[in-house]
Design a protein around this motif. Structure first.
Motif, PDB file in Angstrom:
ATOM      1  N   TYR A 151      16.139   3.321 -17.443  1.00 58.40           N
ATOM      2  CA  TYR A 151      17.121   3.072 -16.401  1.00 58.40           C
ATOM      3  C   TYR A 151      18.420   2.569 -17.037  1.00 58.40           C
ATOM      4  O   TYR A 151      18.427   2.015 -18.133  1.00 58.40           O
ATOM      5  CB  TYR A 151      16.621   2.015 -15.412  1.00 58.40           C
ATOM      6  N   GLU A 152      19.481   2.703 -16.268  1.00 58.63           N
ATOM      7  CA  GLU A 152      20.742   2.098 -16.669  1.00 58.63           C
ATOM      8  C   GLU A 152      20.829   0.712 -16.046  1.00 58.63           C
ATOM      9  O   GLU A 152      20.589   0.547 -14.851  1.00 58.63           O
ATOM     10  CB  GLU A 152      21.930   2.945 -16.222  1.00 58.63           C
ATOM     11  N   THR A 189      27.118   1.703 -21.694  1.00 58.61           N
ATOM     12  CA  THR A 189      25.911   2.049 -20.959  1.00 58.61           C
ATOM     13  C   THR A 189      24.743   1.300 -21.573  1.00 58.61           C
ATOM     14  O   THR A 189      24.429   1.475 -22.754  1.00 58.61           O
ATOM     15  CB  THR A 189      25.651   3.563 -21.023  1.00 58.61           C
ATOM     16  N   TRP A 213      25.050   9.420 -26.754  1.00 56.48           N
ATOM     17  CA  TRP A 213      23.611   9.288 -27.013  1.00 56.48           C
ATOM     18  C   TRP A 213      22.920   8.615 -25.833  1.00 56.48           C
ATOM     19  O   TRP A 213      21.862   9.055 -25.385  1.00 56.48           O
ATOM     20  CB  TRP A 213      23.409   8.469 -28.286  1.00 56.48           C
ATOM     21  N   ARG A 240      23.841   8.460 -22.674  1.00 55.69           N
ATOM     22  CA  ARG A 240      23.810   9.340 -21.500  1.00 55.69           C
ATOM     23  C   ARG A 240      22.749  10.417 -21.658  1.00 55.69           C
ATOM     24  O   ARG A 240      22.071  10.807 -20.686  1.00 55.69           O
ATOM     25  CB  ARG A 240      25.193   9.960 -21.288  1.00 55.69           C
ATOM     26  N   GLY A 241      22.604  10.919 -22.885  1.00 54.51           N
ATOM     27  CA  GLY A 241      21.557  11.915 -23.123  1.00 54.51           C
ATOM     28  C   GLY A 241      20.168  11.336 -22.902  1.00 54.51           C
ATOM     29  O   GLY A 241      19.287  12.002 -22.350  1.00 54.51           O
ATOM     30  N   LEU A 250      19.461   8.893 -20.843  1.00 59.00           N
ATOM     31  CA  LEU A 250      19.291   8.717 -19.403  1.00 59.00           C
ATOM     32  C   LEU A 250      18.901  10.021 -18.727  1.00 59.00           C
ATOM     33  O   LEU A 250      18.113  10.040 -17.776  1.00 59.00           O
ATOM     34  CB  LEU A 250      20.567   8.163 -18.781  1.00 59.00           C
ATOM     35  N   GLU A 251      19.465  11.125 -19.197  1.00 64.73           N
ATOM     36  CA  GLU A 251      19.115  12.419 -18.613  1.00 64.73           C
ATOM     37  C   GLU A 251      17.642  12.742 -18.827  1.00 64.73           C
ATOM     38  O   GLU A 251      17.001  13.356 -17.973  1.00 64.73           O
ATOM     39  CB  GLU A 251      19.998  13.514 -19.216  1.00 64.73           C
ATOM     40  N   ARG A 252      17.106  12.340 -19.976  1.00 65.34           N
ATOM     41  CA  ARG A 252      15.676  12.571 -20.220  1.00 65.34           C
ATOM     42  C   ARG A 252      14.831  11.671 -19.321  1.00 65.34           C
ATOM     43  O   ARG A 252      13.720  12.032 -18.949  1.00 65.34           O
ATOM     44  CB  ARG A 252      15.342  12.306 -21.690  1.00 65.34           C
ATOM     45  N   GLY A 253      15.363  10.482 -19.031  1.00 68.24           N
ATOM     46  CA  GLY A 253      14.685   9.589 -18.099  1.00 68.24           C
ATOM     47  C   GLY A 253      13.499   8.841 -18.647  1.00 68.24           C
ATOM     48  O   GLY A 253      12.774   8.183 -17.893  1.00 68.24           O
TER      49      GLY A 253
END
Length: 244
Positions: free
Chosen positions: A154-155, A169, A190, A192-193, A195-198
């Motif tokens: 999570y962010e 972030t 890095w 953000r990438g 976070l996209e994977r989750g």
């Protein structure tokens, strides 16, 4: 009278030679013990990398007698982490203990850096915390020989110190610990990438690990023993004044 004088001189000469031999023996043992210790430390850093400096520095040495001189000194080299050294010298197979099926090996994401997040054995998140979070899940290896133990990512919301830190972030794994706190170049992309994977891999679960033989402790000791006689003779000649 002449015979007595000669015997007296001989006794003095022999006593001086013995003292020179004692100093030489102590010097040879001290130098050779330090060299063996240094070689073993270099073996560790050379084979296991710079991150193993703590294991390398665990090699210690001691000279006996601790005070005074002796013609029969001894040098001792030992390690404060004998189990680790033994495993890498033998190429041991490490298996889970206590009836467990898997070894839990922390990934780089789960490594504590500096004083922040220092947990059990240097981990950000321990296996007990993984279970207690109720969010951990498994992803099998393609080989089906083990699993990757992950946490959702999570962010962080409402966390930041100062304008610069507030713009970064911040990633929180499973609501348990922050990861990726470095200020390296390209960090935002890095993060953000990620976070996209989750998700973030925290442990590798393996039934066993086979270590390759990387150390040669016996060889270092044997090389030291082969060098010692020549070192002793050279030191004795110096101490007795037979060589410049």
């Amino acid at each position: 009278m002449r015979l007595r004088a000669a015997v007296g001189d001989l006794r003095q000469l022999l006593a001086a030679e013995v003292r020179a031999g004692e100093r030489a023996a102590m010097s040879a043992i001290r130098v050779e013990t330090d060299q063996v210790k240094g070689e073993l430390r270099q073996q560790v850093t050379g084979s296991l990398g710079g991150n193993a400096r703590g294991i390398a520095n665990a090699w210690r040495s001691q000279i006996f007698p601790r005070t005074g001189q002796s013609l029969r000194p001894a040098g001792l080299v030992w390690t404060k982490v004998p189990a680790i050294i033994d495993a890498f010298e033998r190429g041991a197979v490490i298996r889970a203990k206590g009836g467990r099926k898997f070894l839990a090996i922390p990934t780089g994401f789960n490594a504590a850096r500096g004083r922040r997040g220092r947990g059990e054995k240097g981990m950000r998140v321990t296996p007990a915390q993984m279970v207690a979070s109720g969010q951990a899940f498994l992803r099998p290896f393609k080989s089906r020989r083990g699993f990757v133990w992950c946490l959702p990512l999570y962010e962080a919301q409402g966390i930041g110190r100062g304008r610069r830190r507030g713009r970064r972030t911040q990633l929180i794994a499973g609501g348990v610990a922050e990861i990726g706190t470095g200020n390296r170049q390209g960090r935002e992309a890095w993060a953000r990438g990620m976070l996209e994977r989750g998700m973030v891999p925290m442990f590798l679960l393996l039934p066993q690990v086979t270590l390759t033989k990387r150390l040669d402790v016996k060889g270092a000791a044997e090389r030291g023993l082969r060098r010692l006689p020549g070192r002793f003779v050279a030191a004795w000649e110096r101490e007795s004044g037979r060589v410049a």
